[in-house]
Design a protein around this motif. Structure first.
Motif, short mmCIF file in Angstrom:
data_model
loop_
_atom_site.label_atom_id
_atom_site.label_comp_id
_atom_site.label_asym_id
_atom_site.label_seq_id
_atom_site.Cartn_x
_atom_site.Cartn_y
_atom_site.Cartn_z
N LEU A 243 0.83 -1.20 0.00
CA LEU A 243 0.00 0.00 0.00
C LEU A 243 0.87 1.25 0.00
N THR A 244 1.86 1.30 0.86
CA THR A 244 2.74 2.47 0.94
C THR A 244 3.44 2.73 -0.39
N VAL A 245 3.97 1.67 -0.99
CA VAL A 245 4.68 1.82 -2.26
C VAL A 245 3.74 2.29 -3.36
N LEU A 246 2.55 1.71 -3.43
CA LEU A 246 1.60 2.07 -4.48
C LEU A 246 1.15 3.52 -4.37
N VAL A 247 0.82 3.95 -3.16
CA VAL A 247 0.33 5.32 -3.00
C VAL A 247 1.42 6.32 -3.34
N PHE A 248 2.63 6.07 -2.88
CA PHE A 248 3.73 6.99 -3.19
C PHE A 248 4.06 6.97 -4.68
N GLY A 249 4.15 5.78 -5.26
CA GLY A 249 4.51 5.68 -6.67
C GLY A 249 3.45 6.25 -7.59
N ALA A 250 2.20 5.77 -7.44
CA ALA A 250 1.13 6.22 -8.32
C ALA A 250 0.80 7.69 -8.08
N GLY A 251 0.73 8.10 -6.81
CA GLY A 251 0.40 9.49 -6.51
C GLY A 251 1.41 10.46 -7.09
N THR A 252 2.69 10.15 -6.94
CA THR A 252 3.73 11.03 -7.49
C THR A 252 3.69 11.05 -9.00
N ASP A 253 3.39 9.92 -9.63
CA ASP A 253 3.24 9.88 -11.09
C ASP A 253 2.15 10.85 -11.56
N TYR A 254 0.99 10.79 -10.90
CA TYR A 254 -0.11 11.67 -11.29
C TYR A 254 0.27 13.14 -11.09
N ALA A 255 1.01 13.40 -10.00
CA ALA A 255 1.44 14.77 -9.74
C ALA A 255 2.37 15.27 -10.84
N LEU A 256 3.31 14.44 -11.27
CA LEU A 256 4.25 14.83 -12.32
C LEU A 256 3.53 15.19 -13.60
N LEU A 257 2.54 14.38 -13.97
CA LEU A 257 1.83 14.61 -15.22
C LEU A 257 0.98 15.88 -15.17
N LEU A 258 0.37 16.14 -14.03
CA LEU A 258 -0.43 17.36 -13.90
C LEU A 258 0.46 18.60 -13.87
N VAL A 259 1.58 18.52 -13.16
CA VAL A 259 2.48 19.66 -13.09
C VAL A 259 3.03 20.01 -14.47
N ALA A 260 3.37 18.98 -15.26
CA ALA A 260 3.90 19.23 -16.60
C ALA A 260 2.90 20.02 -17.44
N HIS A 273 -5.31 30.37 -12.21
CA HIS A 273 -6.53 29.59 -12.02
C HIS A 273 -7.01 29.03 -13.35
N GLU A 274 -6.97 29.83 -14.38
CA GLU A 274 -7.36 29.36 -15.70
C GLU A 274 -6.38 28.32 -16.22
N ALA A 275 -5.08 28.56 -15.96
CA ALA A 275 -4.06 27.61 -16.41
C ALA A 275 -4.27 26.24 -15.77
N MET A 276 -4.60 26.21 -14.47
CA MET A 276 -4.82 24.93 -13.81
C MET A 276 -6.11 24.28 -14.30
N ALA A 277 -7.14 25.08 -14.53
CA ALA A 277 -8.39 24.51 -15.03
C ALA A 277 -8.18 23.83 -16.38
N LEU A 278 -7.42 24.47 -17.26
CA LEU A 278 -7.14 23.87 -18.56
C LEU A 278 -6.25 22.64 -18.43
N ALA A 279 -5.28 22.69 -17.50
CA ALA A 279 -4.41 21.53 -17.28
C ALA A 279 -5.22 20.33 -16.81
N LEU A 280 -6.15 20.58 -15.88
CA LEU A 280 -7.01 19.49 -15.41
C LEU A 280 -7.92 18.98 -16.52
N HIS A 281 -8.44 19.91 -17.32
CA HIS A 281 -9.33 19.52 -18.41
C HIS A 281 -8.62 18.64 -19.43
N ARG A 282 -7.34 18.97 -19.75
CA ARG A 282 -6.63 18.25 -20.80
C ARG A 282 -5.91 17.00 -20.27
N ALA A 283 -5.34 17.11 -19.09
CA ALA A 283 -4.61 15.95 -18.55
C ALA A 283 -5.48 15.04 -17.70
#
Length: 715
Positions: A243-260, A273-283
């Motif tokens: 559980l610890t490995v999965l949450v850290f690994g998968a969670g960080t992966d999702y963070a990397l993709l959204l930040v990019a 705010h608009e930039a994040m809304a578009l990032a969430l919409h597309r990613a």
């Protein structure tokens, strides 16, 4: 704000971001106390691992009618030149003291021994100390063995003293599991911090994903604890660690993709705010599809016969689902609250160019496009060649002697005991039959090859009969965790089942191992195809195509085979491991397919997006250029977090961690970077069949002349 943002406004709006933060703080305030109790809710008793319908499980349950469930600790005394008179006197004194022990479930009054290896000039002695498995179960094994060791000491002056048997081995396993949560948490956290520093090159930005992942882990642990306490969910040391490995690994992966994607939108929009809304919409769709793939793949484990495997399914699914929720709500809200300065020193300013347009991944895409068929054929051939290492795979179970990366005292004691006593001493067969057929059953057991005939009998402290049933034990001549002992169990079962009207059943430690092997074989044949079907259906829905999902599934299977082949060679010739656990291929497959397909999802959704504008072949170049850097970083993070399993002193965990980390690396640098782009380029628009993109390929031009469009990076 544009209308594209949709529900993203509910996460990153000017007021909504504060609401999201407050809600998460409330959740953490309420759940944090329960998260700390997850270790107490773990059930590491035998029944939590065994298949529920197995014969050994039924014997374990019925034996409680005759006596409390017990696990014996065996004290071994040995001197190479033979025990002296002083040794024998000291052993007798130890036995008298052991018979007085009552703490931590020790049944001192039922202590047996000393038993010497021979009547004259003995070289070794054996003392049997039963430990009752009460409601505290696994937790009291290690303290009980410590109490026994306090009496016997650790030898000296040439006299060797060891504590072995199921009790001693279980105590060593318990100590190995002790602190597993903190060890893995610190290891995974260290990996994530290093990789985020390398990826972001920002000491401030890494704090946000780290806090979000920790919040997700605490929430998931609390939820799992509540389900374990009130809904019967089975949690053991294995599932809690993963559980610890999965949450850290998968969670960080999702963070990397959204930040990019967020970083790129900040270069095109002044309002964060608009930039994040578009990032969430597309990613967001790709991230959600990725998380759903992992969650549904983990839930497939509910079809397993093995209790431990079946319990891992919902535990892992809950962990990934909570991580996905945190990364789609808390993480974006924190980023927007912090503002652009969080990216310091590489702050993305409005109007700055997108670095991926002429980067490494764009150049790689154009080079692949020159001869895509040759590229994918050679790559597939190399992976197939690596998979030949599967002939070295020995997923037939790991004996206790080979289960630890080191050599704890119980294993040393087992080796010493086998030199002087029947190898199966301390872990006997347990037979339950109808009382009126007990004599015939006992004779059948005693006459079975591999059983020590004179060992057959009623164990001390056991009721002679219960409701017309009788229980007795027998020692095997081979080590209880050996293949030879498992074959003896098969022969004993055949013999006692043949006794008319005996209703005899055979259990014990060796029988449990045999039943676990059979259940795991069943689970492998059932779950692996089910996971493939689940992943294929998700890909078909996401891409609205059939050819592309089939190609992606094929590449993942090939990558899995290659990872397993290389791992088998490494285990044999680099790490010198004796073998793999029977569930090793299943766990590696589930994690690699469920997690490895993520990167293909991120890549192909972007390729599909670009194909609608510029054609499939050019879209592949653009998609690879846009996602290359972030997916590589995500793959390295995930590989590193699974490699953290190698910090545990148990071979099974180290093997799973190595194989999954290797498989993720192959997926990241070979499958997603080379094989999939080359296949899509070679197949061309038909890869989207039956969608209209298969006919209306917007880009039309040859891939080798295509330049990636100036589009924001990300999935």
């Amino acid at each position: 704000m544009t209308e594209k943002r949709g529900i993203a406004h509910l996460v990153c709006g000017r007021r909504a971001k504060w609401v999201v933060l407050v809600l998460w703080l409330i959740v953490l305030f309420l759940t944090a106390p329960f998260a700390q109790k997850l270790t107490d809710a773990q059930d590491n008793d035998a029944a939590s691992w065994l298949p529920g319908s197995a014969e050994s499980t039924q014997v374990l349950q019925m034996s409680e009618d005759f006596r409390p469930e017990q696990i014996p600790a065996i004290v071994i005394y040995a001197r190479d030149g033979g025990l002296t008179a002083g040794d024998r006197a000291a052993i007798e004194a130890d036995v008298r003291e052991l018979k007085q022990l009552t703490a931590h479930g020790i049944r001192g009054d039922e202590t047996r021994g000393p038993t010497y290896d021979r009547e004259t000039d003995p070289r070794a002695a054996q003392v049997y100390v039963p430990i009752t498995m009460d409601e505290k179960g696994w937790e009291q094994i290690s303290p009980a063995v410590d109490d026994i060791r306090a009496v016997t000491g650790e030898g000296g002056g040439g006299l060797a003293v060891h504590i072995t048997g199921p009790g001693g081995t279980s105590a060593d396993f318990s100590e190995a599991f002790e602190g597993i949560d903190s060890t893995l948490l610190l290891s995974a956290m260290a990996v994530v911090i290093v990789m985020l520093l390398i990826t972001y090159r920002s000491p401030t930005l890494l704090v946000v994903p780290l806090l979000s992942v920790i919040a997700a882990l605490l929430t998931a642990q609390a939820l799992i604890y509540l389900l374990a306490e009130h809904a019967g969910l089975t949690v053991n040391g294995q599932s809690a660690g993963i559980l610890t490995v999965l949450v850290f690994g998968a969670g960080t992966d999702y963070a990397l993709l959204l930040v990019a994607r967020y970083r790129e939108e900040l270069r095109s929009h002044e309002d964060r705010h608009e930039a994040m809304a578009l990032a969430l919409h597309r990613a967001g769709p790709a991230v959600i599809a990725s998380g759903a793939t992992v969650v549904l793949s983990m839930l497939v484990l509910l079809a397993a016969e093995m209790n431990s495997t079946r319990g891992l399914g919902p535990v892992a699914a809950i962990g990934v689902a909570v991580a996905l929720l945190a990364m789609m709500t808390l993480f974006p809200a924190l980023l927007v609250i912090c503002g652009r300065w969080i990216f310091w020193p590489a702050i993305p300013h409005l109007g700055a160019p997108n670095p991926h347009e002429r980067g490494l991944w764009a150049r790689m895409g154009r080079r692949i496009s020159v001869r895509p068929r040759m590229v994918w054929a050679v790559t597939a051939a190399v992976l197939a060649l690596c998979s030949l290492g599967l002939i070295q795979l020995r997923a037939e179970g790991i004996s206790n002697a080979d289960a630890f990366t080191g050599t704890p005292d119980s294993i040393t004691g087992q080796q010493v005991s086998e030199r002087y006593f029947p190898a199966g001493s301390g872990d006997p067969l347990v037979i339950i039959s109808n009382q009126d057929r007990a004599e015939e059953v006992g004779r059948a057991v005693a006459e079975t090859p591999g059983v020590v005939p004179e060992s057959l009998g009623l164990p001390p402290g056991t009721e002679p009969s219960f409701e017309g049933k009788v229980l007795f034990e027998a020692t095997m001549s081979d080590p209880a965790d050996s293949e030879a002992a498992k074959q003896t169990v098969e022969r004993v079962r055949d013999a006692v089942h043949a006794v008319p009207d005996a209703d005899a059943q055979v259990g014990g430690g060796t029988a449990a191992l045999l039943d676990m092997d059979k259940a795991t074989t069943h689970d492998n044949l059932l779950i692996i195809p089910l996971v493939l079907i689940v992943v294929l259906l998700i890909l078909c829905v996401l891409l609205r195509a059939l050819i592309a999902p089939l190609l992606l599934i094929g590449t993942v299977i090939l990558s899995f085979a290659a990872a397993l082949g290389i791992s088998a060679l490494a285990f044999r010739h680099l790490f010198d491991y004796a073998g793999e656990s029977t569930d090793f291929p299943l766990f590696v497959f589930v994690f690699l397919v469920a997690l490895g397909i993520d990167y293909n999802i991120f890549l192909t959704t972007r390729i599909r997006e670009e194909s609608a504008r510029q054609g499939t072949r050019a879209g592949v170049v653009t998609g690879l250029a846009a996602t290359g850097a972030v997916i590589t970083s995500a793959g390295l993070v995930l590989a590193g977090t699974f490699a953290a399993l190698g910090t545990l002193p148990m071979v099974a965990f180290a093997e799973i961690g190595f194989a999954v980390a290797l498989g993720v690396i192959l997926d990241t640098f070979v499958v997603r970077s080379i094989l999939v782009p080359a296949l899509f380029m070679d197949v061309g628009p038909k890869v989207w069949w039956p969608h209209r993109l298969a006919k209306e390929d917007g880009g039309a031009g040859p891939a080798e002349t295509a330049e990636p469009m100036a589009r924001p990076a990300g999935p």
